[in-house]
Motif scaffolding. Structure first.
Motif, short mmCIF file in Angstrom:
data_model
loop_
_atom_site.label_atom_id
_atom_site.label_comp_id
_atom_site.label_asym_id
_atom_site.label_seq_id
_atom_site.Cartn_x
_atom_site.Cartn_y
_atom_site.Cartn_z
N PRO A 263 0.83 -1.22 0.00
CA PRO A 263 0.00 0.00 0.00
C PRO A 263 0.86 1.27 0.00
O PRO A 263 2.02 1.28 0.42
N PHE A 264 0.24 2.35 -0.47
CA PHE A 264 0.93 3.62 -0.61
C PHE A 264 1.40 4.17 0.74
O PHE A 264 2.49 4.72 0.85
N TRP A 265 0.58 4.01 1.79
CA TRP A 265 0.96 4.55 3.10
C TRP A 265 2.21 3.87 3.63
O TRP A 265 3.01 4.50 4.32
N LEU A 266 2.41 2.59 3.31
CA LEU A 266 3.61 1.90 3.76
C LEU A 266 4.84 2.43 3.03
O LEU A 266 5.89 2.66 3.65
N TRP A 267 4.72 2.66 1.73
CA TRP A 267 5.82 3.26 0.98
C TRP A 267 6.15 4.65 1.50
O TRP A 267 7.31 5.05 1.59
N THR A 268 5.11 5.40 1.86
CA THR A 268 5.31 6.75 2.39
C THR A 268 6.10 6.69 3.70
O THR A 268 7.04 7.45 3.89
N ILE A 269 5.73 5.80 4.59
CA ILE A 269 6.43 5.68 5.87
C ILE A 269 7.87 5.22 5.67
O ILE A 269 8.79 5.74 6.30
N LEU B 135 9.63 8.34 4.16
CA LEU B 135 9.51 9.63 4.86
C LEU B 135 10.29 9.68 6.16
O LEU B 135 10.90 10.71 6.47
#
Length: 131
Positions: free
Chosen positions: A67-73, A76
């Motif tokens: 998921p996108f949120w995992l890539w973001t974390i 980031l």
């Protein structure tokens, strides 16, 4: 008047932000590989793994399904840590360099808490003498 460490800190912050802008431009404007792989993943989406696929292709397919949120974390947290470290190098007091980094910040907070508990225990042991 800024000293050498502060000047190098500001130069580092500027270069870091410039490199970040260049990387974002590359990712969102120039690089079509991710888009092609993502579309390929959506269109094919085999239920059973094919015999002729290589391990690199299967790794790419599995990484793209995150998921996108995992890539973001994933990206980031190290990005912000590096930025905050470079920004802390611009401070006038060299003792405060690195306090923004999460492990150092947690160590300082825990050390302060232990010191506070130790001091409060020593105060409670003292008896008040009324004269």
């Amino acid at each position: 008047m800024m000293n050498f460490r502060q000047r190098m800190g500001w130069i580092g912050v500027g270069l870091y932000l410039l490199a970040s802008a260049a990387a974002l431009y590359y990712v969102f404007e120039i690089n079509d590989t991710y888009n092609k792989l993502a579309l390929e993943h959506i269109q094919q989406h085999p239920k059973e793994p094919q015999e002729g696929t290589t391990w690199t292709h299967s790794l790419k397919v599995r990484l793209l399904s995150l998921p996108f949120w995992l890539w973001t974390i994933i990206f980031l947290i190290p990005y912000l840590q590096m930025f905050l470290f470079l920004y802390s190098c611009t401070r006038a007091d060299p003792k405060t360099v690195g306090y923004c980094i999460i492990p150092i910040c947690l160590a300082v907070i825990c050390n302060r808490h232990q010191t506070f508990v130790k001091a409060s225990n020593q105060i409670s042991r003292l008896q008040l003498i009324d004269t």
